[in-house]
Design a protein around this motif. Structure first.
Motif, PDB file in Angstrom:
ATOM      1  N   ILE A 263       0.835  -1.204   0.000  1.00 48.32           N
ATOM      2  CA  ILE A 263       0.000   0.000   0.000  1.00 48.32           C
ATOM      3  C   ILE A 263       0.870   1.254   0.000  1.00 48.32           C
ATOM      4  O   ILE A 263       0.558   2.240  -0.693  1.00 48.32           O
ATOM      5  CB  ILE A 263      -0.938   0.011   1.220  1.00 48.32           C
ATOM      6  CG1 ILE A 263      -1.960  -1.126   1.125  1.00 48.32           C
ATOM      7  CG2 ILE A 263      -1.648   1.367   1.345  1.00 48.32           C
ATOM      8  CD1 ILE A 263      -2.896  -1.034  -0.053  1.00 48.32           C
ATOM      9  N   ILE A 264       1.960   1.259   0.763  1.00 48.22           N
ATOM     10  CA  ILE A 264       2.848   2.427   0.811  1.00 48.22           C
ATOM     11  C   ILE A 264       3.331   2.779  -0.587  1.00 48.22           C
ATOM     12  O   ILE A 264       3.339   3.946  -0.986  1.00 48.22           O
ATOM     13  CB  ILE A 264       4.033   2.162   1.756  1.00 48.22           C
ATOM     14  CG1 ILE A 264       3.565   2.221   3.219  1.00 48.22           C
ATOM     15  CG2 ILE A 264       5.167   3.165   1.526  1.00 48.22           C
ATOM     16  CD1 ILE A 264       4.586   1.737   4.221  1.00 48.22           C
ATOM     17  N   LYS A 265       3.717   1.768  -1.338  1.00 53.12           N
ATOM     18  CA  LYS A 265       4.178   2.029  -2.710  1.00 53.12           C
ATOM     19  C   LYS A 265       3.046   2.566  -3.577  1.00 53.12           C
ATOM     20  O   LYS A 265       3.210   3.541  -4.313  1.00 53.12           O
ATOM     21  CB  LYS A 265       4.747   0.748  -3.323  1.00 53.12           C
ATOM     22  CG  LYS A 265       6.083   0.333  -2.741  1.00 53.12           C
ATOM     23  CD  LYS A 265       6.670  -0.830  -3.517  1.00 53.12           C
ATOM     24  CE  LYS A 265       8.069  -1.159  -3.007  1.00 53.12           C
ATOM     25  NZ  LYS A 265       8.728  -2.191  -3.831  1.00 53.12           N
ATOM     26  N   GLY A 266       1.888   1.920  -3.469  1.00 53.41           N
ATOM     27  CA  GLY A 266       0.759   2.363  -4.282  1.00 53.41           C
ATOM     28  C   GLY A 266       0.279   3.754  -3.920  1.00 53.41           C
ATOM     29  O   GLY A 266      -0.078   4.548  -4.787  1.00 53.41           O
ATOM     30  N   ALA A 267       0.287   4.060  -2.622  1.00 51.90           N
ATOM     31  CA  ALA A 267      -0.234   5.350  -2.159  1.00 51.90           C
ATOM     32  C   ALA A 267       0.636   6.511  -2.589  1.00 51.90           C
ATOM     33  O   ALA A 267       0.140   7.622  -2.786  1.00 51.90           O
ATOM     34  CB  ALA A 267      -0.367   5.339  -0.637  1.00 51.90           C
ATOM     35  N   LEU A 268       1.918   6.268  -2.736  1.00 51.31           N
ATOM     36  CA  LEU A 268       2.845   7.363  -3.042  1.00 51.31           C
ATOM     37  C   LEU A 268       3.162   7.489  -4.532  1.00 51.31           C
ATOM     38  O   LEU A 268       3.995   8.301  -4.915  1.00 51.31           O
ATOM     39  CB  LEU A 268       4.149   7.186  -2.248  1.00 51.31           C
ATOM     40  CG  LEU A 268       4.019   7.471  -0.742  1.00 51.31           C
ATOM     41  CD1 LEU A 268       5.293   7.109  -0.009  1.00 51.31           C
ATOM     42  CD2 LEU A 268       3.655   8.925  -0.495  1.00 51.31           C
ATOM     43  N   THR A 269       2.493   6.731  -5.369  1.00 51.67           N
ATOM     44  CA  THR A 269       2.682   6.899  -6.800  1.00 51.67           C
ATOM     45  C   THR A 269       1.918   8.132  -7.277  1.00 51.67           C
ATOM     46  O   THR A 269       0.829   8.426  -6.789  1.00 51.67           O
ATOM     47  CB  THR A 269       2.190   5.674  -7.585  1.00 51.67           C
ATOM     48  OG1 THR A 269       0.821   5.429  -7.244  1.00 51.67           O
ATOM     49  CG2 THR A 269       3.015   4.449  -7.259  1.00 51.67           C
ATOM     50  N   GLU A 270       2.492   8.836  -8.203  1.00 53.04           N
ATOM     51  CA  GLU A 270       1.808   9.975  -8.812  1.00 53.04           C
ATOM     52  C   GLU A 270       0.761   9.451  -9.798  1.00 53.04           C
ATOM     53  O   GLU A 270       0.837   8.305 -10.256  1.00 53.04           O
ATOM     54  CB  GLU A 270       2.810  10.882  -9.529  1.00 53.04           C
ATOM     55  CG  GLU A 270       3.868  11.494  -8.618  1.00 53.04           C
ATOM     56  CD  GLU A 270       3.289  12.481  -7.618  1.00 53.04           C
ATOM     57  OE1 GLU A 270       2.139  12.929  -7.838  1.00 53.04           O
ATOM     58  OE2 GLU A 270       3.963  12.779  -6.620  1.00 53.04           O
ATOM     59  N   THR A 271      -0.207  10.291 -10.112  1.00 50.64           N
ATOM     60  CA  THR A 271      -1.320   9.861 -10.970  1.00 50.64           C
ATOM     61  C   THR A 271      -0.836   9.305 -12.301  1.00 50.64           C
ATOM     62  O   THR A 271      -1.350   8.291 -12.787  1.00 50.64           O
ATOM     63  CB  THR A 271      -2.283  11.039 -11.226  1.00 50.64           C
ATOM     64  OG1 THR A 271      -2.765  11.528  -9.967  1.00 50.64           O
ATOM     65  CG2 THR A 271      -3.468  10.586 -12.067  1.00 50.64           C
ATOM     66  N   ASP A 272       0.186   9.938 -12.877  1.00 52.32           N
ATOM     67  CA  ASP A 272       0.664   9.469 -14.180  1.00 52.32           C
ATOM     68  C   ASP A 272       1.505   8.193 -14.082  1.00 52.32           C
ATOM     69  O   ASP A 272       1.903   7.623 -15.092  1.00 52.32           O
ATOM     70  CB  ASP A 272       1.461  10.569 -14.897  1.00 52.32           C
ATOM     71  CG  ASP A 272       2.697  11.004 -14.123  1.00 52.32           C
ATOM     72  OD1 ASP A 272       2.883  10.561 -12.969  1.00 52.32           O
ATOM     73  OD2 ASP A 272       3.492  11.802 -14.672  1.00 52.32           O
ATOM     74  N   GLU A 273       1.766   7.725 -12.849  1.00 52.84           N
ATOM     75  CA  GLU A 273       2.526   6.489 -12.659  1.00 52.84           C
ATOM     76  C   GLU A 273       1.629   5.303 -12.317  1.00 52.84           C
ATOM     77  O   GLU A 273       2.081   4.162 -12.312  1.00 52.84           O
ATOM     78  CB  GLU A 273       3.531   6.642 -11.504  1.00 52.84           C
ATOM     79  CG  GLU A 273       4.611   7.675 -11.729  1.00 52.84           C
ATOM     80  CD  GLU A 273       5.508   7.805 -10.503  1.00 52.84           C
ATOM     81  OE1 GLU A 273       6.736   7.614 -10.648  1.00 52.84           O
ATOM     82  OE2 GLU A 273       4.989   8.098  -9.411  1.00 52.84           O
ATOM     83  N   ILE A 274       0.363   5.576 -12.000  1.00 54.37           N
ATOM     84  CA  ILE A 274      -0.534   4.515 -11.554  1.00 54.37           C
ATOM     85  C   ILE A 274      -0.789   3.527 -12.682  1.00 54.37           C
ATOM     86  O   ILE A 274      -1.148   3.903 -13.797  1.00 54.37           O
ATOM     87  CB  ILE A 274      -1.876   5.096 -11.065  1.00 54.37           C
ATOM     88  CG1 ILE A 274      -1.666   5.928  -9.791  1.00 54.37           C
ATOM     89  CG2 ILE A 274      -2.878   3.974 -10.796  1.00 54.37           C
ATOM     90  CD1 ILE A 274      -2.902   6.674  -9.343  1.00 54.37           C
TER      91      ILE A 274
END
Length: 417
Positions: free
Chosen positions: A353-364
């Motif tokens: 979750i930490i990795k997913g939460a800190l991704t920018e919108t264009d990286e999702i």
């Protein structure tokens, strides 16, 4: 091959879905306003359509939660099973829980779920219609931010109230509890996103492994990585008395908060839990450790004992209203002992979750994209270097330091098959 694109139901589809809802609510000559109900990264197993139904006499504000129809996506993720699980929660499990609370005269009831209107269970057309709680002032927490003390207090309190119902049902209506929970097998652990999820866990632990120099720490992390399957098997095979119907998927995108002063997010006044697609039987610690380790900043990780004592005190208060002594259900020491075993689940979910939460919108990259992308696997998506990688590494190390300092990484091998 194209990826699964965001979907919004057209007006004709909305009218067809909501026809019986509109009739039941006695809305005449309704007008519909329709738009997307979620943004990229908010959800992974469904798409949302936001619908405002307006009339002279009454307005409805709804979310229509739809299952993806893509055969490719469904071959990758058990969409139908997760939707049927959530439908069962709204149609059977929660109504039974709520009626039981009323029957027992519980004044401070657990009611932190959105109003349910209808479901459709047709294969490839699964739908759930819920109230749009944003219209009551609820809002999502910014996924990039970690929770503060006030939000944790509210979360531990609401989960205590929720778990207390399962314990009370087991005490008074064991047959009813078994009937409610008999089909709540664990869908996540056997590989809800295929066994590649275990590869993602292992690769994420390897990244953390490289943040340390100490040989003993590296050895503990390696043992965790090498015994993941045994650990998850232990979770799903748990038959102990301290088992409840869990929420199952407890990160910030699956809960919304309300504030008397919307401009002061330091003082939440209400909470609503969302997404019950992974409801299952398990230790209460599975829920508690999930949201705690997915969202706790370093200084609040140090308050773990405080939050567990608070959870236990609220659980005691709720069970007392049911006429049950918490000491006969779970003592504080038993809760702490369960934390030693089951909190590893929260840690493992937290590192993803930490990795997913800190991704920018264009990286999702949504899971739907991965199912259609032969060039990138789920595990590889977690190994990419993100724009916020330094912050990701900092949070991963803070969380792992906490686990190491509290001797929560090392396995108690006697518990494993």
């Amino acid at each position: 091959m194209g990826s699964l694109q965001p979907n919004v139901l057209c007006e004709d589809e909305v009218k067809k879905v909501l026809q019986d809802v509109v009739e039941k609510e006695q809305i005449s000559k309704p007008e519909y306003t329709i738009c997307a109900g979620s943004a990229k990264g908010d959800g992974y197993l469904s798409f949302m359509t936001k619908v405002d139904v307006k009339s002279k006499d009454k307005d409805l504000h709804l979310i229509i939660k739809c299952a993806p129809k893509s055969e490719e996506f469904r071959s990758f993720v058990p969409i139908r099973s997760t939707f049927l699980r959530e439908i069962a929660f709204y149609e059977d499990i929660y109504p039974t829980m709520d009626e039981f609370q009323k029957e027992k005269g519980i004044e401070d009831r657990f009611e932190s779920v959105p109003k349910f209107y209808k479901s459709i269970q047709t294969d490839k057309e699964e739908i759930i219609v819920l109230e749009n709680i944003r219209e009551r002032g609820f809002q999502l927490w910014d996924r990039k931010n970690q929770f503060d003390d006030a939000h944790f207090q509210m979360l531990f309190k609401e989960y205590a109230k929720y778990h207390a119902i399962s314990f009370a049902l087991q005490h008074y209506k064991l047959e009813k509890y078994y009937d409610l929970s008999k089909n709540l097998y664990d869908m996540f652990t056997p590989g809800i996103f295929s066994f590649e999820f275990f590869t993602a866990f292992k690769m994420s632990i390897e990244v953390i492994h490289n943040l340390y120099q100490d040989d003993e720490i590296k050895r503990d992390l390696t043992q965790l990585k090498d015994n993941l399957m045994k650990y998850f098997e232990h979770i799903i095979n748990n038959k102990g008395k301290r088992v409840v119907i869990t929420h199952g998927d407890c990160w910030s995108s699956n809960m919304m908060f309300k504030y008397d002063d919307p401009n002061n997010p330091e003082k939440p006044t209400d909470l609503c839990l969302l997404d019950f697609q992974l409801v299952r039987k398990g230790s209460p610690v599975l829920d508690l450790s999930y949201f705690f380790y997915a969202g706790a900043p370093k200084h609040l990780l140090k308050k773990l004992d405080h939050y567990l004592k608070y959870y236990h005190s609220v659980l005691s208060k709720q069970l007392k209203m049911f006429g049950i002594d918490v000491e006969n259900v779970i003592t504080f020491e038993e809760l702490k002992n369960d934390w030693k075993t089951y909190s590893k689940f929260g840690y493992l979910m937290g590192i993803l979750i930490i990795k997913g939460a800190l991704t920018e919108t264009d990286e999702i990259i949504d899971i739907a994209d991965l199912s259609a992308n032969s060039d990138m696997s789920l595990s590889e998506s977690f190994l990419r270097k993100f724009k916020n990688q330094d912050l990701i590494n900092e949070r991963l190390k803070d969380l792992t330091d906490h686990m190491l300092e509290n001797d929560l990484i090392r396995f108690e091998y006697s518990l494993l098959p």
